[in-house]
Design a protein around this motif. Structure first.
Motif, short mmCIF file in Angstrom:
data_model
loop_
_atom_site.label_atom_id
_atom_site.label_comp_id
_atom_site.label_asym_id
_atom_site.label_seq_id
_atom_site.Cartn_x
_atom_site.Cartn_y
_atom_site.Cartn_z
N ALA A 75 60.45 -9.48 23.27
CA ALA A 75 59.43 -10.04 22.36
C ALA A 75 59.97 -11.20 21.56
CB ALA A 75 58.91 -8.95 21.43
N VAL A 76 61.27 -11.21 21.31
CA VAL A 76 61.89 -12.29 20.54
C VAL A 76 62.55 -13.24 21.54
CG1 VAL A 76 63.52 -12.88 18.72
CG2 VAL A 76 62.20 -10.75 18.57
N SER A 77 61.77 -14.20 21.99
CA SER A 77 62.23 -15.14 23.00
C SER A 77 61.36 -16.40 22.93
CB SER A 77 62.12 -14.52 24.40
OG SER A 77 60.77 -14.25 24.72
N PRO A 78 61.89 -17.50 23.44
CA PRO A 78 61.06 -18.72 23.46
C PRO A 78 59.83 -18.56 24.35
CG PRO A 78 63.13 -19.08 24.64
CD PRO A 78 63.24 -17.74 23.96
N GLN A 79 59.96 -17.83 25.44
CA GLN A 79 58.83 -17.64 26.34
C GLN A 79 57.67 -16.95 25.63
OE1 GLN A 79 62.03 -16.80 26.95
NE2 GLN A 79 62.63 -17.82 28.84
N GLY A 105 64.63 -7.81 10.21
CA GLY A 105 65.63 -6.88 9.74
C GLY A 105 65.07 -5.84 8.79
N PRO A 106 65.87 -5.02 8.21
CA PRO A 106 67.33 -4.99 8.40
C PRO A 106 67.76 -4.39 9.74
CG PRO A 106 66.70 -3.21 6.95
CD PRO A 106 65.45 -4.00 7.24
N ASP A 107 66.83 -3.71 10.44
CA ASP A 107 67.15 -3.12 11.74
C ASP A 107 66.62 -4.01 12.86
OD1 ASP A 107 68.10 -0.82 10.40
OD2 ASP A 107 66.06 -0.03 10.28
N GLY A 108 66.98 -3.67 14.08
CA GLY A 108 66.40 -4.34 15.24
C GLY A 108 67.26 -5.44 15.84
N GLY A 109 68.30 -5.85 15.16
CA GLY A 109 69.14 -6.92 15.69
C GLY A 109 70.12 -6.43 16.73
N SER A 110 70.66 -7.36 17.49
CA SER A 110 71.69 -7.06 18.49
C SER A 110 72.70 -8.20 18.49
CB SER A 110 71.06 -6.91 19.88
OG SER A 110 70.55 -8.16 20.31
N ARG A 111 73.72 -8.07 19.30
CA ARG A 111 74.72 -9.15 19.40
C ARG A 111 74.06 -10.43 19.92
NH1 ARG A 111 80.42 -8.04 21.76
NH2 ARG A 111 80.77 -7.80 19.56
N GLU A 112 73.16 -10.28 20.91
CA GLU A 112 72.50 -11.45 21.51
C GLU A 112 71.41 -12.02 20.59
OE1 GLU A 112 72.49 -8.37 23.20
OE2 GLU A 112 74.41 -8.87 24.14
N VAL A 115 69.71 -10.04 13.52
CA VAL A 115 68.68 -10.14 12.47
C VAL A 115 68.66 -11.59 11.99
CG1 VAL A 115 68.10 -9.46 10.11
CG2 VAL A 115 68.81 -7.72 11.78
N GLY A 116 67.47 -12.12 11.81
CA GLY A 116 67.30 -13.52 11.39
C GLY A 116 66.97 -14.46 12.54
N THR A 117 67.04 -13.95 13.78
CA THR A 117 66.67 -14.76 14.95
C THR A 117 65.15 -14.87 14.97
OG1 THR A 117 68.57 -13.94 16.20
CG2 THR A 117 66.74 -14.92 17.47
N VAL A 118 64.65 -16.10 14.93
CA VAL A 118 63.21 -16.33 14.92
C VAL A 118 62.89 -17.54 15.81
CG1 VAL A 118 61.18 -16.92 13.51
CG2 VAL A 118 62.95 -15.43 12.57
N TYR A 119 61.91 -17.36 16.68
CA TYR A 119 61.39 -18.46 17.49
C TYR A 119 60.03 -18.85 16.95
CZ TYR A 119 65.00 -17.59 20.98
OH TYR A 119 66.21 -17.45 21.63
N ILE A 120 59.83 -20.15 16.79
CA ILE A 120 58.55 -20.67 16.31
C ILE A 120 58.07 -21.71 17.32
CG2 ILE A 120 57.33 -21.89 14.45
CD1 ILE A 120 59.56 -20.83 12.56
N ALA A 121 56.84 -21.56 17.76
CA ALA A 121 56.27 -22.49 18.74
C ALA A 121 55.00 -23.11 18.19
CB ALA A 121 55.97 -21.77 20.05
N LEU A 122 54.77 -24.37 18.56
CA LEU A 122 53.56 -25.11 18.21
C LEU A 122 52.92 -25.57 19.51
CD1 LEU A 122 51.69 -26.55 16.15
CD2 LEU A 122 53.25 -28.50 16.30
N SER A 123 51.68 -25.15 19.72
CA SER A 123 50.96 -25.47 20.95
C SER A 123 49.82 -26.44 20.68
CB SER A 123 50.39 -24.18 21.55
OG SER A 123 49.56 -24.46 22.65
N THR A 124 49.72 -27.45 21.56
CA THR A 124 48.59 -28.37 21.57
C THR A 124 48.02 -28.35 22.99
OG1 THR A 124 49.76 -30.37 22.31
CG2 THR A 124 49.86 -29.86 19.95
N ALA A 125 46.93 -29.02 23.21
CA ALA A 125 46.37 -29.08 24.56
C ALA A 125 47.33 -29.81 25.51
CB ALA A 125 45.01 -29.77 24.54
N ALA A 126 48.15 -30.70 24.97
CA ALA A 126 49.02 -31.52 25.80
C ALA A 126 50.39 -30.89 26.05
CB ALA A 126 49.20 -32.90 25.17
N ASP A 127 50.96 -30.23 25.05
CA ASP A 127 52.29 -29.67 25.22
C ASP A 127 52.58 -28.60 24.18
OD1 ASP A 127 52.95 -31.08 22.85
OD2 ASP A 127 53.70 -32.78 23.97
#
Length: 177
Positions: A75-79, A105-112, A115-127
């Motif tokens: 679930a926490v991925s760029p895809q 956090g505070p739970d849910g993190g891993s080595r890969e 905690v604090g890893t966040v992906y943010i995406a912005l979608s438009t019709a073009a890209d």
């Protein structure tokens, strides 16, 4: 949330002036971004709505995130961030979509994915743009930093397209008679 509200400076005016609309899909921020946007009067002129997709099944069912991406990348991925942003944009018929997924956090993190890893995406019709952030602090700090980063991403997009009005000059020359 007053410190976050300053991140909205110029966004509402630019979105309305250029007839743009926004929809948001949030996971780790749990509706904080949508709540912030709607805290300003007049936001209904551009804000279509948001989906808090905390569970993977909600991501798949409501936003169209491919279940194979959830299984393969997590679930926490760029895809997934990209699919969330595009899915909410399409489903709520907005011109722009923001997707946020991460580990507050505070739970849910891993080595890969600590905690604090966040992906943010912005979608438009073009890209679609996607950025990885590695925030620090407690759960609320990570959530607030993620919302601030999403607003910064939206502002940067609007500025790059020439849609954000320049900030007014602070020091104007004074004429003396």
């Amino acid at each position: 949330m007053p410190e976050l509200r300053t991140g909205l400076n110029g966004i509402q005016e630019a979105m309305c002036r250029h007839s743009l609309t926004l929809a948001v899909a949030e996971s780790c921020t749990g509706g904080l971004l949508a709540g912030l946007i709607t805290s300003l009067s007049g936001s209904s002129r551009y804000f279509r709505g948001g989906v808090v997709a905390y569970h993977n099944q909600v991501k798949a069912d409501l936003l169209g995130v491919p279940e194979q991406d959830l299984a393969a990348f997590g679930a926490v991925s760029p895809q997934v961030a990209v699919a969330m942003a595009g899915g909410v944009r399409e489903r709520l018929a907005a011109t722009l979509g923001l997707g946020i997924t991460g580990i507050a956090g505070p739970d849910g993190g891993s080595r890969e994915k600590p905690v604090g890893t966040v992906y943010i995406a912005l979608s438009t019709a073009a890209d679609t743009l996607c950025r990885l952030h590695n925030f620090s602090g407690d759960r609320e700090q990570v959530r607030h930093q993620a919302v601030a980063a999403a607003l910064d991403m939206l502002k940067a997009y609007l500025a790059a397209k020439g849609l954000l009005s320049p900030a007014p000059a602070l020091d104007k020359p004074v004429r003396r008679s």
